[in-house]
Motif scaffolding. Structure first.
Motif, mmCIF file in Angstrom:
data_model
loop_
_atom_site.group_PDB
_atom_site.id
_atom_site.type_symbol
_atom_site.label_atom_id
_atom_site.label_comp_id
_atom_site.label_asym_id
_atom_site.label_seq_id
_atom_site.Cartn_x
_atom_site.Cartn_y
_atom_site.Cartn_z
ATOM 1 N N VAL A 143 0.848 -1.205 0.000
ATOM 2 C CA VAL A 143 0.000 0.000 0.000
ATOM 3 C C VAL A 143 0.878 1.247 0.000
ATOM 4 O O VAL A 143 2.057 1.191 0.355
ATOM 5 N N GLU A 144 0.286 2.352 -0.382
ATOM 6 C CA GLU A 144 0.973 3.648 -0.334
ATOM 7 C C GLU A 144 0.531 4.355 0.947
ATOM 8 O O GLU A 144 -0.661 4.387 1.266
ATOM 9 N N TYR A 145 1.472 4.927 1.685
ATOM 10 C CA TYR A 145 1.134 5.619 2.932
ATOM 11 C C TYR A 145 1.102 7.129 2.713
ATOM 12 O O TYR A 145 2.003 7.686 2.105
ATOM 13 N N LEU A 146 0.052 7.741 3.214
ATOM 14 C CA LEU A 146 -0.068 9.196 3.152
ATOM 15 C C LEU A 146 -0.119 9.742 4.573
ATOM 16 O O LEU A 146 -0.613 9.080 5.484
ATOM 17 N N LYS A 147 0.361 10.975 4.729
ATOM 18 C CA LYS A 147 0.326 11.609 6.052
ATOM 19 C C LYS A 147 -1.057 12.206 6.319
ATOM 20 O O LYS A 147 -1.738 12.641 5.382
#
Length: 319
Positions: free
Chosen positions: A50-54
């Motif tokens: 998955v891609e992590y976003l803040k």
């Protein structure tokens, strides 16, 4: 079907700012829930997929799209002082809770916008899905109703006409349901423990919407100790209903408190019910919504259950 984007078809928003939405160590909605989810992702082998976003803080304007100015001021005041309760005794006014609640809302809006802009196909926000919040008051650990604000965003900013809100948390999503009870543009499917046994005591099966929206909502109260097979039998009916609606965007509130062993509820699902609902909704999203679906963590007060239920949802979003 091949995935549209190899590594980043699914984004997750995680970070200290949303982990900070809690009410202390002694409260059911405590500080360990965010980490329980991250640990579960790792155990399930999903962390690298998955891609992590803040987290992102929301603008006051976003809060005002659903909540009253007086109520927002009340929350600010309680958050500054850290004294008393924001409701009748379930939700303490913890110092800094206004900021934490604003990060929850901002993160959900950010994820919606990215999905609508085709940057990601699907998304998940673990500390979100605060479905008991009303326009002018707090209830049931829910300060700002990110679910309702998300609906407002999809309709007013992105001009969608048919938004589907599905809620499988053990508690009825009353703050969403009653606000959109007479609104044909918002379809609601809400599975929950029967209100005669559990807070908030609402969501009877005969509540199907009012006025022009009669028949556009589905409340499915489940008996105490209902299991996966009970959920699956009811889900088959719900799926038919959802397909008839042909939604343009799906919001799934997947509170982990419907799993067996939650300290404040009485349902007995395993993670397979979460897989079933997510898999079914992802197929429907592919068919009608250009794949667009967002998962919101919701409730869940047993850390082991959180570490299983939410990653099960993420696995289906990735599939």
């Amino acid at each position: 079907l091949p995935e549209i984007m190899t590594n980043s078809s699914v984004a997750i928003i995680t970070g200290d700012e949303i982990a900070d939405y809690h009410f202390g160590d002694e409260h059911p909605f405590g500080p360990l829930r965010h980490q329980a989810f991250l640990d579960g992702l790792l155990t399930a082998g999903l962390s690298s997929r998955v891609e992590y976003l803040k987290p992102v803080e929301c603008h006051l304007q976003s809060l005002l799209s659903f909540h009253t100015a007086d109520y927002i001021e009340k929350v600010k005041h309680g958050s500054d002082s850290g004294l008393g309760y924001l409701d009748h005794g379930d939700t303490p006014a913890r110092q800094g809770i206004y900021e934490a609640a604003s990060f929850v809302v901002g993160s959900v809006i950010n994820m919606l916008d990215r999905i609508m802009n085709k940057q990601f196909r699907r998304g998940f926000v673990p500390i979100a899905g605060l479905h008991h919040g009303y326009k002018d008051h707090c209830s049931g650990f829910c300060i700002f109703n990110d679910c309702a604000i998300a609906i407002e965003r999809l309709r007013n900013h992105h001009q969608l006409e048919r938004v589907l809100y599905v809620d499988i948390d053990a508690h009825h999503g009353d703050g969403v349901f009653y606000n959109y009870e007479s609104d044909v543009g918002v379809c609601v499917v809400d599975f929950h423990e029967d209100g005669q046994y559990l807070y908030p005591g609402t969501g009877d099966a005969d509540e199907t919407g009012t006025g022009p929206a009669k028949g556009f909502k589905l409340n499915i109260p489940m008996p105490k100790f209902a299991k996966d097979e009970d959920f699956a039998a009811e889900w088959a009916k719900a799926e038919q209903f959802i397909r008839s609606i042909k939604p343009q965007f799906i919001i799934l509130q997947c509170g982990a408190d419907s799993m067996k062993g939650d300290p404040i509820t009485h349902l007995e699902y395993t993670e397979s019910s979460y897989r079933l609902a997510s898999q079914s909704l992802c197929k429907i999203a592919d068919e009608f919504c250009e794949g667009r679906i967002i998962g919101l963590g919701g409730g869940g007060y047993n850390m082991e259950n959180i570490s299983k239920a939410w990653p099960a949802v993420v696995a289906e979003l990735l599939r």
